[in-house]
Design an enzyme around this catalytic site. Structure first.
Site, PDB file in Angstrom:
ATOM      1  N   ASP A  16      43.827  44.605  29.318  1.00 29.59           N
ATOM      2  CA  ASP A  16      43.699  43.327  30.304  1.00 29.59           C
ATOM      3  C   ASP A  16      42.744  42.228  29.392  1.00 29.59           C
ATOM      4  O   ASP A  16      41.944  42.544  28.774  1.00 29.59           O
ATOM      5  CB  ASP A  16      42.765  43.730  31.690  1.00 29.59           C
ATOM      6  CG  ASP A  16      43.400  44.807  32.350  1.00 29.59           C
ATOM      7  OD1 ASP A  16      44.732  44.705  32.651  1.00 29.59           O
ATOM      8  OD2 ASP A  16      42.946  46.077  32.288  1.00 29.59           O
ATOM      9  N   ASP A  70      46.734  50.470  28.446  1.00 30.85           N
ATOM     10  CA  ASP A  70      47.120  48.833  28.376  1.00 30.85           C
ATOM     11  C   ASP A  70      45.789  48.251  28.349  1.00 30.85           C
ATOM     12  O   ASP A  70      44.660  48.616  28.497  1.00 30.85           O
ATOM     13  CB  ASP A  70      47.777  48.716  29.975  1.00 30.85           C
ATOM     14  CG  ASP A  70      46.790  49.245  31.079  1.00 30.85           C
ATOM     15  OD1 ASP A  70      45.683  48.925  31.163  1.00 30.85           O
ATOM     16  OD2 ASP A  70      47.568  49.750  32.092  1.00 30.85           O
ATOM     17  N   ASP A 115      34.482  45.725  39.856  1.00 31.20           N
ATOM     18  CA  ASP A 115      34.104  46.864  40.593  1.00 31.20           C
ATOM     19  C   ASP A 115      32.995  47.734  40.117  1.00 31.20           C
ATOM     20  O   ASP A 115      31.753  47.896  40.795  1.00 31.20           O
ATOM     21  CB  ASP A 115      35.412  47.739  40.961  1.00 31.20           C
ATOM     22  CG  ASP A 115      36.162  48.189  39.797  1.00 31.20           C
ATOM     23  OD1 ASP A 115      35.778  47.925  38.636  1.00 31.20           O
ATOM     24  OD2 ASP A 115      37.192  48.930  39.966  1.00 31.20           O
TER      25      ASP A 115
HETATM   26  P1  ATP Z   1      43.195  51.965  33.935  1.00 29.87           P
HETATM   27  O1  ATP Z   1      42.507  52.607  32.797  1.00 29.87           O
HETATM   28  O2  ATP Z   1      43.623  52.257  35.029  1.00 29.87           O
HETATM   29  O3  ATP Z   1      44.035  50.774  33.286  1.00 29.87           O
HETATM   30  P2  ATP Z   1      41.281  49.567  34.409  1.00 29.87           P
HETATM   31  O4  ATP Z   1      39.685  49.883  34.749  1.00 29.87           O
HETATM   32  O5  ATP Z   1      41.799  48.654  33.305  1.00 29.87           O
HETATM   33  O6  ATP Z   1      41.776  51.057  34.362  1.00 29.87           O
HETATM   34  P3  ATP Z   1      42.891  48.106  35.968  1.00 29.87           P
HETATM   35  O7  ATP Z   1      43.377  48.405  37.460  1.00 29.87           O
HETATM   36  O8  ATP Z   1      43.739  47.869  34.854  1.00 29.87           O
HETATM   37  O9  ATP Z   1      41.945  49.187  35.758  1.00 29.87           O
HETATM   38  O10 ATP Z   1      42.059  46.599  36.401  1.00 29.87           O
HETATM   39  C1  ATP Z   1      41.363  45.961  35.261  1.00 29.87           C
HETATM   40  C2  ATP Z   1      40.110  45.678  35.453  1.00 29.87           C
HETATM   41  O11 ATP Z   1      40.013  44.707  36.794  1.00 29.87           O
HETATM   42  C3  ATP Z   1      38.893  46.561  35.791  1.00 29.87           C
HETATM   43  O12 ATP Z   1      38.440  47.516  34.923  1.00 29.87           O
HETATM   44  C4  ATP Z   1      38.085  46.026  36.773  1.00 29.87           C
HETATM   45  O13 ATP Z   1      36.981  45.332  36.006  1.00 29.87           O
HETATM   46  C5  ATP Z   1      38.970  45.060  37.442  1.00 29.87           C
HETATM   47  N1  ATP Z   1      39.305  45.413  38.900  1.00 29.87           N
HETATM   48  C6  ATP Z   1      40.435  46.115  39.103  1.00 29.87           C
HETATM   49  N2  ATP Z   1      40.511  46.430  40.319  1.00 29.87           N
HETATM   50  C7  ATP Z   1      39.582  46.095  40.963  1.00 29.87           C
HETATM   51  C8  ATP Z   1      39.001  45.977  42.097  1.00 29.87           C
HETATM   52  N3  ATP Z   1      39.955  46.521  43.249  1.00 29.87           N
HETATM   53  N4  ATP Z   1      37.705  45.287  42.409  1.00 29.87           N
HETATM   54  C9  ATP Z   1      37.188  44.951  41.512  1.00 29.87           C
HETATM   55  N5  ATP Z   1      37.423  44.659  40.251  1.00 29.87           N
HETATM   56  C10 ATP Z   1      38.807  45.245  39.865  1.00 29.87           C
HETATM   57 MG    MG Z   2      43.840  48.416  32.746  1.00 30.30          MG
END
Ligand code: ATP
Ligand code: MG
Length: 426
Positions: free
Chosen positions: A51, A49, A127
């Site tokens: 963001d 996905d 994070d």
């Molecule tokens: P995935 O591959 O699972 O989508 P992702 O890194 O994109 O991994 P998401 O949960 O979609 O994870 O979150 C998007 C972004 O938002 C992360 O890459 C990070 O930068 C930020 N983020 C998400 N959750 C947190 C958190 N708990 N604390 C700080 N930053 C966060």
């Molecule tokens: Mg994501």
């Protein structure tokens, strides 16, 4: 500040995500692709996905896209929907004012996170450095203020800033670290893994609903077995599933959970359906059996004890990670069917085989055997029965019927207090 485009395969970027970025920019806002999608593109994976980060506020974003809505309380974001695809749009966030106590719990956890901020602030609230790489699709620039690209090429997971305070702020980051470790086969930097190993108890401050969501991501994304290994290494498993962890001491729980996760990983790789009910059934099978035996010793019948044991074990786990009803039903079915699978006389096998959860229960039986449980080759019997023709089936039923012992007409013992001796009282 800007790094020239290295190895992003632009064909792997969702056209819908590009549309969202473009629309925001056309309206005069800043907008970037960020987070997991850029990290995954940099390691050559196809993101699941996308963001988008922007300086537009949630209401402004929502007003720009017909097919969008604001979701989340703790963290308000906008979901822009294109058929089955959802593009998540997040407004830049700033640091929290540490003086405002209502935004922090006693352990330092951020309770509300809707303080908007600048682009620079948004980078440093993320994070891990690897998750804070921004990409500008129009100019094809990578913006990497947190030096995340270095970490991605070194396969390292580092928090932005000092691990302990970042984990205290949001303990779910510990589970996110494990998930990325399992998914990307990256290593945690030492200070991060040490901090996780000593701060695991903080996950107890997180709501059971949020933890369940994270558990799903850990176990149901195709790398569940590796995630389980890391949860064990970092001593996190017991904070999520205390009864399951305890039963690893004297039972085959660990082997059973690992087998269930490996089977789930394989099924995901083969595009077959999977359910967390199966994994939860494996995690709590031995705690359930022990509890059932305890209740039977206290005088309950087999049926009473099964139902009550399932209630006790499940409701206790709900205090840690919630388990929605749509999963507890199948979980119970898988457990209860284990006690019906040995009854193979008369019409019973044919009735059982029709049960909507027969296949899951049979798979579960095979895993119990693989984990070392002695069942008298019950799994092999059922394997053969399913493949046999009618003639062979009736011969099989007869032979198991001959072995059938007459039901002893045992007098029911008076029932003691069923909760007596139980570690946890419902
Ligand atoms: P995935 O591959 O699972 O989508 P992702 O890194 O994109 O991994 P998401 O949960 O979609 O994870 O979150 C998007 C972004 O938002 C992360 O890459 C990070 O930068 C930020 N983020 C998400 N959750 C947190 C958190 N708990 N604390 C700080 N930053 C966060
Ligand atoms: Mg994501």
């Amino acid at each position: 500040m800007n790094t020239p485009l290295s190895n992003i395969d632009t064909d792997k970027i969702s056209t819908n995500a590009l549309k969202v970025v473009k629309r925001l920019q056309d309206k005069g806002y800043q907008a970037y692709l960020v987070g997991g999608c850029i990290r995954d593109l940099l390691v050559g994976k196809s993101p699941k996905d996308f963001d988008v980060a922007t300086d537009a506020h949630p209401e402004e974003v929502r007003d720009l896209f017909r097919n969008s809505r604001i979701v989340g309380k703790r963290f308000r974001i906008v979901h822009v929907r294109f058929g089955r695809e959802i593009v998540e749009v997040t407004t830049f966030r700033g640091p929290h004012d540490e003086q405002y106590d209502e935004n922090h719990s006693d352990s330092g956890m951020t309770l509300s996170d809707n303080v908007y901020g600048s682009f620079e602030e948004d980078v440093f609230r993320r994070d891990f450095a690897m998750n804070a790489v921004y990409y500008q699709p129009q100019t094809k620039e990578i913006i990497d203020l947190a030096k995340g690209v270095n970490d991605i090429s070194a396969a390292k997971i580092k928090t932005i800033g000092e691990p302990e305070s970042r984990l205290r702020e949001d303990p779910v980051r510990m589970l996110r670290a494990v998930r990325f470790q399992a998914k990307l086969q990256f290593e945690l930097e030492d200070e991060l893994s040490n901090s996780i190993a000593s701060l695991g108890y903080l996950v107890q401050d997180v709501s059971p609903a949020r933890l369940f969501e994270e558990v799903l991501k850990l176990f149901m994304s195709g790398n569940g077995a590796a995630a389980f290994d890391h949860l064990m290494e970092l001593d996190l498993y017991g904070w999520l599933f205390p009864d399951s962890r305890r039963s690893m001491e004297g039972n085959a729980t660990s082997a059973l959970v690992k087998l269930a996760l490996e089977s789930t990983d394989r099924r995901i790789a083969d595009d077959m359906p999977v359910t967390p009910a199966f994994i939860y059934a494996a995690m709590f099978w031995y705690p359930f059996v022990e509890e059932k035996e305890r209740l039977q010793e206290a005088g309950a019948t087999q049926v009473e004890a099964s139902h009550e044991a399932a209630n006790n074990i499940i409701s206790k786990q709900q205090l840690f990670t919630s388990v929605p009803r749509r999963f507890t039903g199948p979980m119970r079915d898988i457990w209860f069917l284990q006690f019906r699978l040995p009854n193979r006389f008369g019409q019973k096998p044919d009735i059982l085989i029709q049960h909507k959860r027969f296949r899951a229960a049979y798979d579960f039986l095979l895993l119990r055997e693989l984990a070392g449980e002695k069942t008298g080759d019950l799994g092999a019997w059922w394997t053969e029965y399913q493949e046999a023709d009618d003639e062979r089936r009736s011969a099989m039923k007869q032979s198991s019927g001959q072995k059938r012992r007459r039901k002893r007409n045992r007098k029911k013992r008076p029932r003691k207090n069923p909760n007596e001796g139980m570690f946890w009282q419902p």
